[in-house]
Design a protein around this motif. Structure first.
Motif, mmCIF file in Angstrom:
data_model
loop_
_atom_site.group_PDB
_atom_site.id
_atom_site.type_symbol
_atom_site.label_atom_id
_atom_site.label_comp_id
_atom_site.label_asym_id
_atom_site.label_seq_id
_atom_site.Cartn_x
_atom_site.Cartn_y
_atom_site.Cartn_z
ATOM 1 N N TRP A 85 1.513 6.084 7.254
ATOM 2 C CA TRP A 85 0.870 5.609 8.480
ATOM 3 C C TRP A 85 1.921 5.281 9.538
ATOM 4 O O TRP A 85 1.735 5.605 10.715
ATOM 5 C CB TRP A 85 0.026 4.368 8.194
ATOM 6 C CG TRP A 85 -1.068 4.582 7.192
ATOM 7 C CD1 TRP A 85 -1.735 5.747 6.936
ATOM 8 C CD2 TRP A 85 -1.615 3.607 6.296
ATOM 9 N NE1 TRP A 85 -2.673 5.555 5.939
ATOM 10 C CE2 TRP A 85 -2.618 4.251 5.529
ATOM 11 C CE3 TRP A 85 -1.356 2.261 6.054
ATOM 12 C CZ2 TRP A 85 -3.360 3.587 4.555
ATOM 13 C CZ3 TRP A 85 -2.098 1.584 5.090
ATOM 14 C CH2 TRP A 85 -3.085 2.246 4.353
ATOM 15 N N ASP A 131 0.376 4.152 0.936
ATOM 16 C CA ASP A 131 0.271 5.018 2.105
ATOM 17 C C ASP A 131 0.922 4.432 3.348
ATOM 18 O O ASP A 131 0.978 5.107 4.385
ATOM 19 C CB ASP A 131 -1.203 5.309 2.413
ATOM 20 C CG ASP A 131 -1.854 6.194 1.365
ATOM 21 O OD1 ASP A 131 -1.122 6.979 0.730
ATOM 22 O OD2 ASP A 131 -3.074 6.094 1.161
ATOM 23 N N LEU A 132 1.387 3.195 3.279
ATOM 24 C CA LEU A 132 1.896 2.535 4.476
ATOM 25 C C LEU A 132 3.028 3.319 5.148
ATOM 26 O O LEU A 132 2.990 3.495 6.380
ATOM 27 C CB LEU A 132 2.343 1.109 4.133
ATOM 28 C CG LEU A 132 2.654 0.175 5.295
ATOM 29 C CD1 LEU A 132 2.425 -1.282 4.901
ATOM 30 C CD2 LEU A 132 4.087 0.328 5.808
ATOM 31 N N TRP A 140 -11.318 5.807 10.261
ATOM 32 C CA TRP A 140 -11.473 4.963 11.438
ATOM 33 C C TRP A 140 -12.857 4.327 11.369
ATOM 34 O O TRP A 140 -13.864 5.032 11.411
ATOM 35 C CB TRP A 140 -11.325 5.783 12.716
ATOM 36 C CG TRP A 140 -9.913 6.205 12.996
ATOM 37 C CD1 TRP A 140 -9.225 7.222 12.403
ATOM 38 C CD2 TRP A 140 -9.026 5.613 13.957
ATOM 39 N NE1 TRP A 140 -7.956 7.310 12.926
ATOM 40 C CE2 TRP A 140 -7.803 6.345 13.878
ATOM 41 C CE3 TRP A 140 -9.140 4.566 14.870
ATOM 42 C CZ2 TRP A 140 -6.713 6.030 14.697
ATOM 43 C CZ3 TRP A 140 -8.053 4.254 15.674
ATOM 44 C CH2 TRP A 140 -6.858 4.979 15.582
ATOM 45 N N LEU A 161 -4.444 8.582 9.963
ATOM 46 C CA LEU A 161 -4.762 7.154 9.856
ATOM 47 C C LEU A 161 -6.204 6.916 9.427
ATOM 48 O O LEU A 161 -6.647 5.769 9.369
ATOM 49 C CB LEU A 161 -4.509 6.465 11.209
ATOM 50 C CG LEU A 161 -3.091 6.591 11.774
ATOM 51 C CD1 LEU A 161 -3.026 5.971 13.164
ATOM 52 C CD2 LEU A 161 -2.075 5.936 10.854
ATOM 53 N N GLN A 216 -3.431 1.740 13.139
ATOM 54 C CA GLN A 216 -4.432 2.274 14.054
ATOM 55 C C GLN A 216 -4.309 1.597 15.418
ATOM 56 O O GLN A 216 -4.364 2.257 16.463
ATOM 57 C CB GLN A 216 -5.830 2.091 13.477
ATOM 58 C CG GLN A 216 -6.128 3.007 12.299
ATOM 59 C CD GLN A 216 -7.518 2.790 11.716
ATOM 60 O OE1 GLN A 216 -8.216 1.827 12.045
ATOM 61 N NE2 GLN A 216 -7.928 3.686 10.826
ATOM 62 N N SER A 229 -5.144 -5.844 6.934
ATOM 63 C CA SER A 229 -5.028 -4.440 6.554
ATOM 64 C C SER A 229 -3.901 -3.747 7.315
ATOM 65 O O SER A 229 -3.948 -3.657 8.548
ATOM 66 C CB SER A 229 -6.338 -3.698 6.825
ATOM 67 O OG SER A 229 -6.135 -2.298 6.751
ATOM 68 N N SER A 276 -9.455 -2.228 13.585
ATOM 69 C CA SER A 276 -8.560 -1.402 14.388
ATOM 70 C C SER A 276 -8.200 -2.036 15.726
ATOM 71 O O SER A 276 -7.308 -1.551 16.419
ATOM 72 C CB SER A 276 -9.212 -0.041 14.656
ATOM 73 O OG SER A 276 -10.371 -0.217 15.465
ATOM 74 N N ARG A 312 -3.376 -0.579 7.421
ATOM 75 C CA ARG A 312 -3.932 0.624 8.066
ATOM 76 C C ARG A 312 -4.439 0.278 9.463
ATOM 77 O O ARG A 312 -4.183 0.999 10.440
ATOM 78 C CB ARG A 312 -5.069 1.211 7.232
ATOM 79 C CG ARG A 312 -5.565 2.551 7.800
ATOM 80 C CD ARG A 312 -6.926 2.947 7.247
ATOM 81 N NE ARG A 312 -6.953 3.014 5.800
ATOM 82 C CZ ARG A 312 -6.673 4.107 5.096
ATOM 83 N NH1 ARG A 312 -6.329 5.214 5.722
ATOM 84 N NH2 ARG A 312 -6.749 4.080 3.774
ATOM 85 N N HIS A 369 0.857 -1.186 0.000
ATOM 86 C CA HIS A 369 0.000 0.000 0.000
ATOM 87 C C HIS A 369 0.890 1.233 0.000
ATOM 88 O O HIS A 369 1.772 1.368 0.849
ATOM 89 C CB HIS A 369 -0.921 -0.007 1.219
ATOM 90 C CG HIS A 369 -2.135 0.866 1.060
ATOM 91 N ND1 HIS A 369 -2.048 2.235 0.879
ATOM 92 C CD2 HIS A 369 -3.465 0.567 1.015
ATOM 93 C CE1 HIS A 369 -3.273 2.734 0.764
ATOM 94 N NE2 HIS A 369 -4.135 1.746 0.830
#
Length: 331
Positions: A46, A42-43, A93, A90, A164, A158, A137, A160, A40
């Motif tokens: 994060w 965006d990892l 949510w 992040l 989280q 995931s 999460s 993300r 990903h």
């Protein structure tokens, strides 16, 4: 090794303490794959957001047994603003709510409502080893620890959700005694015939599986004989032979495969080696339980229902209805 090292040693030690040596050898590879930056784009962002969270005061009050996973501590105005900005990096949510140092994270799902429906029917979690499959999460994992579980492992592929969870861990610190852990994998990563956990939760997963009976067998293999399964999933109304197989989408979701009636699902569980199967809750999902918020700004349930008939999805299927079934693995 993986891109993220803090807390990994805690996970390794926990696996040793829980007698999970057979799984332990796989952990470095699984962590590296689950947190591979190629997964990903965006990892890395994060990861940086979690790493930039400021050092927090040692004095804090942590509540894992209330509707909001709550960490009460004193933050300066600047630190609170910094923390909120990093936590917002992040987003979205989806499972919560959380209250972290005065920052109220109003998640898409009121996951506390689901917990309220489930908790009265569970065997006492005190002292038990618990697995939460597809735990997002980690909200429910923290609640399981708050109910006294000795070891909680949340798994979800995931990245993300992994970060989280680590952000919440930064606030919780060691207040849970280091009993709550997250591994960024799916259930396929578990060793075969693990037969270790006293309680296994699978909530909001089954309808995403192309082969639901295989998933039930995987859940069974994770449980010790006599262990308890908590299964929550989308269902439709009908008799024991009723199963909806949607087309390309269901409520705008592209990866929904089988929606059985709760009676059909109970039959599946019995066929897969479970006993004492019971439906402890069945209810329609309300627009108050799943909705867009300031922490999840994308479309949500209201956008996926027929605007002229809220009993139907946009595709004309029955609107989301969810059931909770509890069963024991046959001895």
């Amino acid at each position: 090794m993986s891109t993220y090292d803090p807390h990994h040693h805690d996970l390794f030690h926990a696996f040793v303490d829980q007698g999970l040596e057979r799984w332990l050898a796989r952990l470095p590879e699984q962590l590296a794959a689950g947190l591979d930056r190629k997964r990903h784009g965006d990892l890395p962002g994060w990861q940086r957001a979690v790493e930039k969270l400021p050092v927090l005061p040692a004095e804090r009050r942590v509540r894992l047994d209330t509707d909001r996973v709550e960490v009460d501590l004193e933050l300066s105005g600047a630190d609170r603003a910094r923390c909120e900005n990093l936590l917002r990096q992040l987003m979205p949510w989806r499972k919560g709510p959380f209250s972290l140092g005065g920052i109220e994270i109003d998640t898409e799902w009121r996951s506390d409502w689901k917990w309220q429906r489930i908790a009265p029917h569970l065997q006492d979690l005190r002292g038990r080893r618990v697995l939460d499959v597809g735990g997002g999460s980690g909200y429910h994992g923290w609640r399981m620890a708050g109910a006294g579980a000795a070891f909680v492992l949340v798994i979800d592929p995931s990245p993300r959700f992994f970060f989280q969870f680590q952000a919440v861990r930064h606030f919780v610190g060691d207040a849970d005694g280091g009993r709550t852990h997250f591994l960024p994998v799916g259930i396929e990563a578990l060793p075969e015939r693990l037969e270790t956990f006293d309680t296994v939760f699978s909530m909001g997963v089954l309808y995403h599986r192309r082969s639901p009976l295989d998933h039930l067998h995987q859940l069974r293999e994770a449980l010790r004989p006599g262990g308890e399964l908590v299964l929550e999933t989308l269902v439709v109304e009908g008799d024991a032979e009723r199963v909806l197989v949607p087309g390309e989408r269901y409520a705008s979701m592209p990866n929904v495969y089988f929606l059985p009636s709760s009676k059909a699902l109970a039959h599946w569980l019995e066929r897969c080696g479970f006993e004492n199967v019971r439906v402890v809750d069945e209810s329609d999902t309300s627009l108050e339980e799943q909705r867009s918020t300031d922490w999840m700004r994308f479309q949500s349930l209201a956008d996926f229902l027929d605007p002229d008939d809220r009993r139907l999805t946009l595709e004309g299927h029955p609107a989301p209805r969810r059931a909770v079934l509890i069963a024991q693995r046959r001895q």
